[in-house]
Scaffold this active site. Structure first.
Site, PDB file in Angstrom:
ATOM      1  N   GLN A 128      19.459 -29.626 -20.231  1.00 19.34           N
ATOM      2  CA  GLN A 128      18.589 -28.955 -19.236  1.00 19.34           C
ATOM      3  C   GLN A 128      19.267 -27.707 -18.688  1.00 19.34           C
ATOM      4  O   GLN A 128      20.488 -27.617 -18.679  1.00 19.34           O
ATOM      5  CB  GLN A 128      18.311 -29.922 -18.079  1.00 19.34           C
ATOM      6  CG  GLN A 128      17.656 -31.216 -18.534  1.00 19.34           C
ATOM      7  CD  GLN A 128      17.667 -32.291 -17.474  1.00 19.34           C
ATOM      8  OE1 GLN A 128      16.641 -32.524 -16.822  1.00 19.34           O
ATOM      9  NE2 GLN A 128      18.784 -32.985 -17.285  1.00 19.34           N
ATOM     10  N   HIS A 173      13.876 -39.414  -0.759  1.00 20.13           N
ATOM     11  CA  HIS A 173      14.847 -40.463  -1.082  1.00 20.13           C
ATOM     12  C   HIS A 173      14.635 -41.708  -0.221  1.00 20.13           C
ATOM     13  O   HIS A 173      14.759 -42.837  -0.683  1.00 20.13           O
ATOM     14  CB  HIS A 173      16.268 -39.916  -0.942  1.00 20.13           C
ATOM     15  CG  HIS A 173      16.630 -38.922  -2.005  1.00 20.13           C
ATOM     16  ND1 HIS A 173      17.251 -37.724  -1.742  1.00 20.13           N
ATOM     17  CD2 HIS A 173      16.405 -38.935  -3.333  1.00 20.13           C
ATOM     18  CE1 HIS A 173      17.413 -37.063  -2.865  1.00 20.13           C
ATOM     19  NE2 HIS A 173      16.907 -37.764  -3.858  1.00 20.13           N
ATOM     20  N   ASP A 207      21.121 -36.523  -8.857  1.00 22.15           N
ATOM     21  CA  ASP A 207      21.724 -35.932  -7.653  1.00 22.15           C
ATOM     22  C   ASP A 207      22.351 -36.991  -6.752  1.00 22.15           C
ATOM     23  O   ASP A 207      23.146 -36.673  -5.883  1.00 22.15           O
ATOM     24  CB  ASP A 207      20.652 -35.150  -6.872  1.00 22.15           C
ATOM     25  CG  ASP A 207      19.390 -35.981  -6.666  1.00 22.15           C
ATOM     26  OD1 ASP A 207      18.388 -35.692  -7.332  1.00 22.15           O
ATOM     27  OD2 ASP A 207      19.423 -36.948  -5.861  1.00 22.15           O
ATOM     28  N   GLU A 237      21.423 -42.375 -15.855  1.00 20.81           N
ATOM     29  CA  GLU A 237      21.109 -40.948 -15.850  1.00 20.81           C
ATOM     30  C   GLU A 237      21.425 -40.376 -17.230  1.00 20.81           C
ATOM     31  O   GLU A 237      22.523 -40.570 -17.748  1.00 20.81           O
ATOM     32  CB  GLU A 237      21.948 -40.241 -14.766  1.00 20.81           C
ATOM     33  CG  GLU A 237      22.038 -38.733 -14.904  1.00 20.81           C
ATOM     34  CD  GLU A 237      20.693 -38.014 -14.862  1.00 20.81           C
ATOM     35  OE1 GLU A 237      19.911 -38.277 -13.923  1.00 20.81           O
ATOM     36  OE2 GLU A 237      20.432 -37.214 -15.793  1.00 20.81           O
ATOM     37  N   ASP A 276      19.875 -42.629 -21.901  1.00 16.57           N
ATOM     38  CA  ASP A 276      18.425 -42.483 -21.735  1.00 16.57           C
ATOM     39  C   ASP A 276      17.917 -43.757 -21.044  1.00 16.57           C
ATOM     40  O   ASP A 276      18.160 -44.872 -21.523  1.00 16.57           O
ATOM     41  CB  ASP A 276      17.785 -42.330 -23.120  1.00 16.57           C
ATOM     42  CG  ASP A 276      16.278 -42.144 -23.052  1.00 16.57           C
ATOM     43  OD1 ASP A 276      15.720 -41.461 -23.930  1.00 16.57           O
ATOM     44  OD2 ASP A 276      15.651 -42.681 -22.108  1.00 16.57           O
ATOM     45  N   GLY A 277      17.208 -43.576 -19.958  1.00 13.78           N
ATOM     46  CA  GLY A 277      16.741 -44.728 -19.191  1.00 13.78           C
ATOM     47  C   GLY A 277      15.832 -45.636 -19.991  1.00 13.78           C
ATOM     48  O   GLY A 277      15.837 -46.852 -19.814  1.00 13.78           O
ATOM     49  N   ASP A 334      13.470 -42.363 -10.667  1.00 12.00           N
ATOM     50  CA  ASP A 334      13.562 -41.047 -10.017  1.00 12.00           C
ATOM     51  C   ASP A 334      13.760 -39.997 -11.113  1.00 12.00           C
ATOM     52  O   ASP A 334      14.846 -39.428 -11.285  1.00 12.00           O
ATOM     53  CB  ASP A 334      14.735 -41.038  -9.030  1.00 12.00           C
ATOM     54  CG  ASP A 334      14.924 -39.674  -8.368  1.00 12.00           C
ATOM     55  OD1 ASP A 334      16.052 -39.367  -7.944  1.00 12.00           O
ATOM     56  OD2 ASP A 334      13.932 -38.901  -8.298  1.00 12.00           O
ATOM     57  N   ASP A 369       9.764 -34.517 -14.323  1.00 12.74           N
ATOM     58  CA  ASP A 369       8.342 -34.646 -14.642  1.00 12.74           C
ATOM     59  C   ASP A 369       8.149 -35.071 -16.096  1.00 12.74           C
ATOM     60  O   ASP A 369       9.101 -35.044 -16.894  1.00 12.74           O
ATOM     61  CB  ASP A 369       7.643 -33.303 -14.370  1.00 12.74           C
ATOM     62  CG  ASP A 369       7.571 -33.003 -12.861  1.00 12.74           C
ATOM     63  OD1 ASP A 369       7.472 -31.827 -12.501  1.00 12.74           O
ATOM     64  OD2 ASP A 369       7.632 -33.971 -12.062  1.00 12.74           O
ATOM     65  N   PRO A 374      13.169 -34.585 -21.565  1.00 15.59           N
ATOM     66  CA  PRO A 374      13.776 -35.930 -21.565  1.00 15.59           C
ATOM     67  C   PRO A 374      13.054 -36.910 -20.643  1.00 15.59           C
ATOM     68  O   PRO A 374      13.133 -38.119 -20.824  1.00 15.59           O
ATOM     69  CB  PRO A 374      15.202 -35.663 -21.090  1.00 15.59           C
ATOM     70  CG  PRO A 374      15.176 -34.336 -20.422  1.00 15.59           C
ATOM     71  CD  PRO A 374      14.114 -33.556 -21.104  1.00 15.59           C
TER      72      PRO A 374
HETATM   73  N1  SAM Z   1      13.409 -35.958  -7.075  1.00 14.90           N
HETATM   74  C1  SAM Z   1      13.173 -35.212  -8.302  1.00 14.90           C
HETATM   75  C2  SAM Z   1      11.693 -35.157  -8.595  1.00 14.90           C
HETATM   76  O1  SAM Z   1      10.947 -35.843  -7.903  1.00 14.90           O
HETATM   77  O2  SAM Z   1      11.318 -34.395  -9.498  1.00 14.90           O
HETATM   78  C3  SAM Z   1      13.947 -35.828  -9.446  1.00 14.90           C
HETATM   79  C4  SAM Z   1      15.398 -35.734  -9.214  1.00 14.90           C
HETATM   80  S1  SAM Z   1      16.542 -36.227 -10.390  1.00 14.90           S
HETATM   81  C5  SAM Z   1      17.443 -34.767 -10.480  1.00 14.90           C
HETATM   82  C6  SAM Z   1      15.710 -36.354 -11.944  1.00 14.90           C
HETATM   83  C7  SAM Z   1      16.702 -36.832 -12.985  1.00 14.90           C
HETATM   84  O3  SAM Z   1      16.058 -37.493 -14.086  1.00 14.90           O
HETATM   85  C8  SAM Z   1      17.547 -35.707 -13.623  1.00 14.90           C
HETATM   86  O4  SAM Z   1      18.894 -35.862 -13.249  1.00 14.90           O
HETATM   87  C9  SAM Z   1      17.345 -35.908 -15.130  1.00 14.90           C
HETATM   88  O5  SAM Z   1      18.511 -35.619 -15.885  1.00 14.90           O
HETATM   89  C10 SAM Z   1      16.963 -37.365 -15.182  1.00 14.90           C
HETATM   90  N2  SAM Z   1      16.274 -37.804 -16.399  1.00 14.90           N
HETATM   91  C11 SAM Z   1      15.284 -37.153 -17.063  1.00 14.90           C
HETATM   92  N3  SAM Z   1      14.910 -37.866 -18.158  1.00 14.90           N
HETATM   93  C12 SAM Z   1      15.681 -39.004 -18.163  1.00 14.90           C
HETATM   94  C13 SAM Z   1      15.767 -40.135 -19.028  1.00 14.90           C
HETATM   95  N4  SAM Z   1      14.969 -40.240 -20.106  1.00 14.90           N
HETATM   96  N5  SAM Z   1      16.654 -41.111 -18.726  1.00 14.90           N
HETATM   97  C14 SAM Z   1      17.447 -41.012 -17.624  1.00 14.90           C
HETATM   98  N6  SAM Z   1      17.435 -39.960 -16.768  1.00 14.90           N
HETATM   99  C15 SAM Z   1      16.542 -38.966 -17.044  1.00 14.90           C
END
Ligand code: SAM
Length: 290
Positions: free
Chosen positions: A37, A68, A92, A111, A143-144, A161, A164, A168
């Protein structure tokens, strides 16, 4: 100093439907193209530090407490005795920070982009506030969706969390992922999801409720008003097989909140109940998913 808008730099995010978010920026503190990213951390004039991923606003210091607190304390106080919590995404550390305020045994945080964690610890430390160093934290860089499909662990609360539903993050909005999360939940467990700003991304909440409903008895949604998630109420997906979790009285939630002795700035037991009292246009989005 000339403080007319033309004299300021701005972080602009096109939100769709002819709306955009603009934040006055004083400086770019850090920028890196991680393996996954484009991460930027801005110092803004009045909203503190801001993190964007791939040009999309993720979090800002001034109002992060709202999102949060609501994505964490609603499921945690609804459950009432969560000991094993899983956070999917949340790089974060804000959700992790809030979850650790409860008497949990462990928070497993999954994460996908380890650089987000490291860079936020360095350049946006107020969000995690030391949570990554808590002995109850188990940080998994993966990957979650893959984690949910393969882990042997089970959880009382799962909090998604994510970014969008693109890049990923897209897989974290699929029915298959929700099925795997369901399989990872202990009896009486509950999961919640980041489901977009309903006026802007309304289909997201409807689709999430529909897909959660394929696996859970009670799939629903609740809301929070997050100023920098511009466009109206933020939607959050809710799913559990224990229908009593969404029926608690104010007295029950107040007793749990008082016992927890957690100081909050947005969440409170009455607001918890009110978050499920949906404006008609949002209730219609949720019902369309049923
Ligand atoms: N609060 C924010 C929102 O509502 O848009 C989201 C915050 S947090 C930074 C989102 C996190 O999801 C990012 O750190 C991103 O790297 C992580 N992420 C995205 N796809 C993912 C996946 N497939 N597995 C795990 N984490 C993922």
């Amino acid at each position: 100093m000339n403080d007319t808008p033309a004299a300021w730099a701005w972080f602009d995010e096109a939100l769709g439907v002819g709306l955009q978010l603009g934040l006055q920026v004083e400086s770019i503190l850090f920028r890196e193209q991680t393996d996954l990213q484009d991460l930027v951390i801005y110092q803004t004039a009045q909203w503190g530090r801001v993190m964007a991923l791939d040009g999309i606003m993720q979090i800002c210091e001034r109002d992060e407490f709202i999102y949060h607190e609501m994505l964490t304390h609603v499921p945690m106080f609804a459950h009432g005795s969560a000991r094993e919590v899983c956070v999917i995404g949340g790089g974060d550390g804000g959700i992790l920070r809030e979850a650790l305020r409860h008497p949990v045994d462990r928070v497993t945080m999954v994460e996908i982009d380890g650089a987000v964690v490291e860079l936020c610890k360095t350049h946006l430390p107020s969000i995690s506030d030391g949570a990554f160093d808590d002995p109850r934290t188990d940080l998994v860089i993966a990957d979650g969706a893959h984690f949910a499909a393969n882990t042997e662990r089970s959880f009382d609360v799962i909090i998604v969390d994510s970014t969008d539903p693109m890049g990923p993050g897209e897989i974290l909005f699929t029915s298959a992922f929700y099925a795997d999360c369901k399989a990872r939940l202990n009896p009486g467990g509950v999961m919640v999801t980041q489901s977009g700003v309903v006026m802007i991304q309304g289909d997201e909440l409807t689709t999430t409720v529909r897909r959660l409903g394929e696996h859970f008895v009670d799939a629903h949604g609740y809301i929070a008003a997050v100023p920098t998630y511009a466009g109206g109420f933020m939607g959050m997906g809710w799913a559990t097989d224990d229908t009593s979790l969404r029926q608690h009285s104010a007295e029950t939630l107040t007793a749990r909140f008082s016992a927890a002795n957690i100081a909050t700035r947005y969440y409170n037991p009455n607001l918890h109940l009110g978050a499920f009292a949906l404006p008609t246009y949002i209730a219609e989005r949720v019902e369309a998913g049923k």
